[in-house]
Design an enzyme around this catalytic site. Structure first.
Site, short mmCIF file in Angstrom:
data_model
loop_
_atom_site.label_atom_id
_atom_site.label_comp_id
_atom_site.label_asym_id
_atom_site.label_seq_id
_atom_site.Cartn_x
_atom_site.Cartn_y
_atom_site.Cartn_z
N ARG A 74 0.86 -1.19 0.00
CA ARG A 74 0.00 0.00 0.00
C ARG A 74 0.89 1.23 0.00
O ARG A 74 1.70 1.43 0.91
CB ARG A 74 -0.89 0.00 1.25
CG ARG A 74 -1.68 1.26 1.39
CD ARG A 74 -2.53 1.34 2.65
NE ARG A 74 -3.10 2.67 2.69
CZ ARG A 74 -3.16 3.45 3.75
NH1 ARG A 74 -2.75 3.02 4.93
NH2 ARG A 74 -3.65 4.66 3.66
N HIS A 118 -2.89 10.90 0.90
CA HIS A 118 -2.29 10.66 2.22
C HIS A 118 -1.58 11.95 2.63
O HIS A 118 -0.37 11.98 2.85
CB HIS A 118 -1.36 9.45 2.17
CG HIS A 118 -1.07 8.84 3.51
ND1 HIS A 118 -1.26 7.50 3.78
CD2 HIS A 118 -0.60 9.37 4.65
CE1 HIS A 118 -0.90 7.24 5.04
NE2 HIS A 118 -0.49 8.37 5.59
N GLU A 163 -7.33 8.53 6.62
CA GLU A 163 -7.57 9.17 7.91
C GLU A 163 -8.10 10.60 7.79
O GLU A 163 -7.43 11.57 8.21
CB GLU A 163 -6.29 9.14 8.76
CG GLU A 163 -5.80 7.73 9.05
CD GLU A 163 -4.52 7.69 9.87
OE1 GLU A 163 -3.89 8.73 10.08
OE2 GLU A 163 -4.14 6.58 10.31
N ASN A 291 -7.27 1.78 10.24
CA ASN A 291 -5.93 1.93 10.82
C ASN A 291 -6.10 1.87 12.33
O ASN A 291 -6.85 2.67 12.91
CB ASN A 291 -5.31 3.29 10.45
CG ASN A 291 -5.00 3.38 8.97
OD1 ASN A 291 -5.12 2.39 8.23
ND2 ASN A 291 -4.58 4.54 8.53
N TYR A 293 -4.02 1.65 16.04
CA TYR A 293 -2.76 1.71 16.78
C TYR A 293 -2.96 1.44 18.27
O TYR A 293 -2.18 0.74 18.88
CB TYR A 293 -2.08 3.08 16.57
CG TYR A 293 -1.52 3.19 15.18
CD1 TYR A 293 -0.24 2.76 14.90
CD2 TYR A 293 -2.29 3.68 14.12
CE1 TYR A 293 0.28 2.82 13.61
CE2 TYR A 293 -1.79 3.73 12.83
CZ TYR A 293 -0.50 3.30 12.58
OH TYR A 293 0.00 3.35 11.30
N GLU A 360 -3.46 -0.13 8.24
CA GLU A 360 -2.26 0.24 9.03
C GLU A 360 -2.38 -0.35 10.42
O GLU A 360 -3.46 -0.33 11.03
CB GLU A 360 -2.12 1.76 9.19
CG GLU A 360 -1.69 2.50 7.96
CD GLU A 360 -1.56 4.00 8.21
OE1 GLU A 360 -1.29 4.42 9.35
OE2 GLU A 360 -1.75 4.75 7.24
#
Ligand code: IFM
Length: 461
Positions: A74, A118, A163, A291, A293, A360
């Protein structure tokens, strides 16, 4: 392990974070060139002028991925390379670069997944208001059209916006990301225009190539509260859940924004939503990119925190009492179970998505080469394996997760943190630009080769 046979194992990067070559081939400045060169905005005054020099070294990076057995890559297209003027004529050299990259990936047996946006917006468009100017919606759709015409014959999977929450809030309300604005009206306009732009870009991609598979990538989290019996805190949790998790999902699936935010934003939102817009934002997608985290922890904001935001806006706090240790080099708590919980929740609340991609997931630690040149990043290995076990547990419960992309292939320009934070499974020496795969790269390689079967045992091998 429950990973389906055709599970897609990948790694991810983004243009400004790795490409460098900031003025090559007619590329024009993006908002990140401007922001990073504004004193005080980025740690150590770092910028992406050279970054990992991936623009010139992509054959080496593809060879590294091939050696690791990565199946999918990606990356993002740099709008200021593809259309240097922001709108209008295509940049021949920019198109040529991505042609070469895509062809080399396919040649290596690696599937390209392209992100349109992005965060490197052409500065010329920011000068006209950027994402807060409604014209951006059509301009983004035109860019999507050109991208599909240029690469749609070889790129099957497309992500429209990475995002949008960060674009909206980090970039335009807190001002810690480019373009560095701090304005609630602007942020609300950006929140709406990114939702519209996602839908219009999806239509544009399909108009060129109906077979294209596309979706948006959202940074999502679970909000945990320190006191479940505190109604104010629960209201705050709902607010934040709407703000980060629901805004771009409810809009694309149901053509609505969360009621608590519609009420909270009031006239500021009403001013930017034009008649017919809520029909336009509604769009189906082939997949959802998530994504993940860490989880987020909410505590009742102090009076000072409320004051700082003029009493109208509050923000999440990692509360000492509730945020589990340890934390990563970014200061983010490590909460692998949260990924499973989030996936199960997404599948329950938005079952329309029958293909979920973890676009991600990754962790920053500073580990570098020892005296033998070996990078033993044990903590990253633990993070990777524990999060993959969570993905496995979610699949086991019926969540249709089809892909996982580790963030990131390379240590790179970590936005406001510059080169101080390293997310890569490949170490990059930013003096020499030499690449050294870390221990985590070899562990990930074994996970991929076994389609996840060695998750429990790989650490002992
Ligand atoms: O590096 C970023 C990436 O560009 C967007 N998602 C989060 C990553 C780590 O902060």
């Amino acid at each position: 392990m429950s990973f389906p046979e055709d599970f897609n194992w990948g790694t991810a990067t983004a243009s400004y974070q790795i490409e460098g070559a900031f003025a090559d081939g007619g590329r024009t400045p993006s908002i990140w060139d401007t922001f990073s060169k504004t004193p005080g905005k980025v740690v150590n005054a770092d910028n992406g002028d050279v970054a990992c020099d991936h623009y010139h070294r992509y054959p080496e990076d593809i060879q590294i991925m091939k050696d690791l057995g990565v199946q999918s890559y990606r990356f993002s297209l740099a709008w200021p390379r593809i259309i240097p003027g922001g709108t209008g004529a295509a940049g021949k050299h920019g198109i040529d670069f991505y042609d070469r990259l895509i062809d080399a990936l396919l040649e290596a047996g690696i599937q390209p997944t392209a992100t349109l946006y992005h965060w490197d917006l052409p500065q010329s468009l920011q000068d006209k208001g950027g994402w807060a100017n409604r014209d951006i919606v059509g301009q983004f759709a035109d860019y999507a059209t050109l991208a599909a015409e240029s690469f749609g014959d070889r790129v099957a999977n497309w992500i429209t916006i990475n995002e949008p929450w960060c674009v909206t809030w980090l970039g335009n309300f807190w001002g810690v990301h480019a373009p560095g604005l701090k304005d609630l009206d602007t942020s609300i306009a950006v929140a709406h225009h990114t939702a519209l732009a996602h839908a219009e870009a999806t239509r544009a991609l399909r108009a060129v190539r109906p077979e294209i598979r596309s979706g948006i990538t959202l940074n999502m989290t679970n909000y945990r509260v320190s006191d479940e019996s505190n109604p104010e805190l629960l209201q705050l949790r709902d607010y934040w859940d709407s703000n980060i998790n629901r805004w771009w999902l409810d809009s694309q699936l149901h053509g609505t924004y969360p009621e608590n935010l519609v009420e909270f934003y009031g006239d500021k939102l009403a001013k930017v939503v034009k008649p017919g817009d809520m029909d336009l934002v509604k769009i189906d997608s082939e997949f959802l990119g998530i994504n993940y985290y860490s989880d987020s922890f909410l505590n009742t904001p102090t009076e000072e925190q409320v004051q700082k935001n003029e009493g109208t806006f509050v923000f999440p706090i990692n509360s000492d009492g509730t945020s589990p240790a340890p934390h990563t080099d970014m200061g983010w708590p490590i909460t692998p179970k949260g990924l499973e919980d989030l996936l199960v929740r997404v599948h329950k609340d938005w079952p329309e998505f029958i293909d979920i991609a973890i676009t991600e997931n990754g962790v920053a630690y500073p580990d570098g080469p020892d005296e033998n040149g070996v990078v033993t990043d044990d903590r990253r290995v633990d993070y990777l394996l524990s999060h993959l076990k969570s993905v496995d547990a979610a699949i086991e419960q019926g969540v249709p997760v089809k892909s996982y992309y580790y963030w990131s292939l390379l240590d790179n320009f970590e936005w406001a943190e510059g080169y101080a934070k390293r997310f890569g499974i490949v170490y990059v020496n930013f003096e020499t630009l030499q690449r050294t795969p870390k221990l985590s790269a070899s562990v990930y390689s074994k996970v991929i080769a076994s389609n996840g079967a060695v998750l429990e045992t790989v650490k002992n091998k």
